[in-house]
Structure formats: C-alpha cells, structure tokens
Motif scaffolding. Sequence first.
Motif, PDB file in Angstrom:
ATOM      1  N   UNK A  92       0.927  -0.981  -0.119  1.00 42.50           N
ATOM      2  CA  UNK A  92      -0.008   0.083   0.029  1.00 42.50           C
ATOM      3  C   UNK A  92       0.893   1.027  -0.056  1.00 42.50           C
ATOM      4  N   UNK A  93       0.654   2.197  -0.957  1.00 42.86           N
ATOM      5  CA  UNK A  93       1.541   3.377  -0.962  1.00 42.86           C
ATOM      6  C   UNK A  93       1.050   4.426  -2.007  1.00 42.86           C
ATOM      7  N   UNK A  94       2.002   5.100  -2.398  1.00 39.35           N
ATOM      8  CA  UNK A  94       1.346   6.262  -3.418  1.00 39.35           C
ATOM      9  C   UNK A  94       2.355   6.236  -4.575  1.00 39.35           C
ATOM     10  N   UNK A  95       1.740   6.711  -5.817  1.00 42.80           N
ATOM     11  CA  UNK A  95       2.704   6.902  -7.101  1.00 42.80           C
ATOM     12  C   UNK A  95       3.275   8.206  -6.808  1.00 42.80           C
ATOM     13  N   UNK A  96       4.689   8.075  -7.614  1.00 41.25           N
ATOM     14  CA  UNK A  96       5.396   9.102  -7.559  1.00 41.25           C
ATOM     15  C   UNK A  96       6.297   9.068  -8.954  1.00 41.25           C
ATOM     16  N   UNK A  97       6.321  10.333  -9.652  1.00 34.39           N
ATOM     17  CA  UNK A  97       7.100  10.508 -10.871  1.00 34.39           C
ATOM     18  C   UNK A  97       8.359  11.220 -10.630  1.00 34.39           C
ATOM     19  N   UNK A  98       9.229  10.942 -11.457  1.00 32.38           N
ATOM     20  CA  UNK A  98      10.601  11.683 -11.074  1.00 32.38           C
ATOM     21  C   UNK A  98      11.340  11.539 -12.602  1.00 32.38           C
ATOM     22  N   UNK A  99      12.171  12.577 -12.757  1.00 32.08           N
ATOM     23  CA  UNK A  99      12.945  12.296 -13.873  1.00 32.08           C
ATOM     24  C   UNK A  99      14.282  12.672 -13.611  1.00 32.08           C
ATOM     25  N   UNK A 100      15.321  12.191 -14.352  1.00 33.17           N
ATOM     26  CA  UNK A 100      17.093  12.217 -14.179  1.00 33.17           C
ATOM     27  C   UNK A 100      17.374  12.548 -15.572  1.00 33.17           C
ATOM     28  N   UNK A 101      18.787  13.105 -15.487  1.00 38.18           N
ATOM     29  CA  UNK A 101      19.538  12.989 -16.883  1.00 38.18           C
ATOM     30  C   UNK A 101      20.290  11.710 -16.727  1.00 38.18           C
ATOM     31  N   UNK A 102      20.263  10.884 -17.835  1.00 39.58           N
ATOM     32  CA  UNK A 102      21.381   9.740 -17.940  1.00 39.58           C
ATOM     33  C   UNK A 102      22.802  10.314 -18.414  1.00 39.58           C
ATOM     34  N   UNK A 103      23.796   9.312 -18.408  1.00 49.05           N
ATOM     35  CA  UNK A 103      25.276   9.741 -18.706  1.00 49.05           C
ATOM     36  C   UNK A 103      25.213  10.434 -20.086  1.00 49.05           C
ATOM     37  N   UNK A 104      24.245  10.010 -21.213  1.00 52.74           N
ATOM     38  CA  UNK A 104      24.422  10.655 -22.399  1.00 52.74           C
ATOM     39  C   UNK A 104      23.622  11.945 -22.374  1.00 52.74           C
ATOM     40  N   UNK A 105      23.237  12.397 -21.425  1.00 48.43           N
ATOM     41  CA  UNK A 105      22.342  13.894 -21.309  1.00 48.43           C
ATOM     42  C   UNK A 105      20.828  13.794 -21.793  1.00 48.43           C
ATOM     43  N   UNK A 106      20.320  12.289 -21.633  1.00 48.95           N
ATOM     44  CA  UNK A 106      18.887  12.031 -22.082  1.00 48.95           C
ATOM     45  C   UNK A 106      18.040  12.326 -21.014  1.00 48.95           C
ATOM     46  N   UNK A 107      16.946  12.902 -20.849  1.00 49.06           N
ATOM     47  CA  UNK A 107      16.287  12.994 -19.821  1.00 49.06           C
ATOM     48  C   UNK A 107      15.358  11.735 -19.892  1.00 49.06           C
ATOM     49  N   UNK A 108      15.274  10.991 -18.605  1.00 49.26           N
ATOM     50  CA  UNK A 108      14.707   9.871 -18.402  1.00 49.26           C
ATOM     51  C   UNK A 108      13.655  10.125 -17.376  1.00 49.26           C
ATOM     52  N   UNK A 109      12.300   9.543 -17.459  1.00 46.89           N
ATOM     53  CA  UNK A 109      11.264   9.600 -16.695  1.00 46.89           C
ATOM     54  C   UNK A 109      11.049   8.286 -15.944  1.00 46.89           C
ATOM     55  N   UNK A 110      10.672   8.197 -14.678  1.00 41.79           N
ATOM     56  CA  UNK A 110      10.321   7.067 -13.876  1.00 41.79           C
ATOM     57  C   UNK A 110       8.942   7.132 -13.043  1.00 41.79           C
ATOM     58  N   UNK A 111       8.274   5.999 -12.924  1.00 44.63           N
ATOM     59  CA  UNK A 111       7.075   6.305 -12.331  1.00 44.63           C
ATOM     60  C   UNK A 111       7.384   5.046 -11.121  1.00 44.63           C
ATOM     61  N   UNK A 112       7.231   5.364  -9.831  1.00 43.92           N
ATOM     62  CA  UNK A 112       7.561   4.463  -8.782  1.00 43.92           C
ATOM     63  C   UNK A 112       6.396   4.352  -7.791  1.00 43.92           C
ATOM     64  N   UNK A 113       6.138   3.277  -6.982  1.00 45.20           N
ATOM     65  CA  UNK A 113       5.414   3.268  -6.004  1.00 45.20           C
ATOM     66  C   UNK A 113       6.193   3.413  -4.753  1.00 45.20           C
ATOM     67  N   UNK A 114       5.758   4.571  -3.922  1.00 42.07           N
ATOM     68  CA  UNK A 114       6.389   4.613  -2.892  1.00 42.07           C
ATOM     69  C   UNK A 114       5.781   4.106  -1.728  1.00 42.07           C
ATOM     70  N   UNK A 115       6.343   3.123  -1.065  1.00 41.99           N
ATOM     71  CA  UNK A 115       5.716   1.989   0.059  1.00 41.99           C
ATOM     72  C   UNK A 115       5.268   2.632   1.354  1.00 41.99           C
ATOM     73  N   UNK A 116       3.949   2.557   1.531  1.00 42.55           N
ATOM     74  CA  UNK A 116       3.801   3.042   2.960  1.00 42.55           C
ATOM     75  C   UNK A 116       3.556   1.840   4.065  1.00 42.55           C
TER      76      UNK A 116
END
Length: 145
Positions: free
Chosen positions: A74-98
């Motif tokens: 049981x938790x909540x969804x969270x989106x985040x983004x980061x830049x990889x080694x090649x400078x490409x922006x990556x988007x990630x959706x994760x479940x933050x466990x509660x």
Amino acid sequence: MNKIILLGRLTKAPEIRFTQSNNNKVALFTLAVNRKYVKQGEERQADFFNIVAYSRLAELAEKYLHQGLQICISGRLQNRNYEDKNGVTRYVTEVIAEEVYFADSQKKADESILYSNNSVNTNDSQVENTKVSEEFNLDSDDLPF
C-alpha cells in the motif's frame, strides 16, 4: 488522492541503498503483479512495478523480503526524472511503499505481520473477531427488531 494497492511477488531480493543527504536506508525492489484476465490460448501476463521503501520500512524489507515472496503493498505513485550519462532525460514512475503485508498462502492468517513506516503491528484476524464477538454478546431480547 494518491493511493495504490498492489498484490504480487518479488522478482528478487530488495536492493539496499542510502540517501545522499542524510544517509537514510532505502530499499528498491520490483513487484510482479498478474493481470486479471488471460486471453484464451495465451499465458497470463504480468506487470512489473518498481517499489521504493524508506527508513524503518526499508530495514524490514531488507530483513524479511526475498525473491518469490507474495506481498501486498500500500503506498502512493510518484513520478521523477533524471538525466542519464548521455544527457537524455529519463522519466520514472515508482510506488513509494507506506505499508507492506505478507500475503503468501504458506503463512497462516493469525501469523501475518503488517509493516509500515510508523509501526510494526501483528494482524491477528482470529483474535480481533473474538474480541468483537465478546464485546457484542447480545441476546435476542436486546435486538430492536
């Protein structure tokens, strides 16, 4: 409202890391969740969700969770983004466990344990049912109908 509940099996043991800012423990693992419907002639499909647990829940995940174990998250969804080694922006959706519940059929209902970031509680349905029936021990004369 941001709330998600998933029932599935761990694909591997949690990976443990530490936050850079305050060195808190973080557990990362993937939960395989079977889809409800199966097309005729095909195998059952599964979705794989990335789960993140922090602090006390991460410690408990490290200690008790292992590959193949069936759990309910049981938790909540969270989106985040980061830049990889090649400078490409990556988007990630994760479940933050509660909260994490053991759901393996091997465990008896009265032995299941609820783990959450705030506390560790036993979830003994038989004891709860006994308490409720003792508290409301009514005779048929007490009923209003």
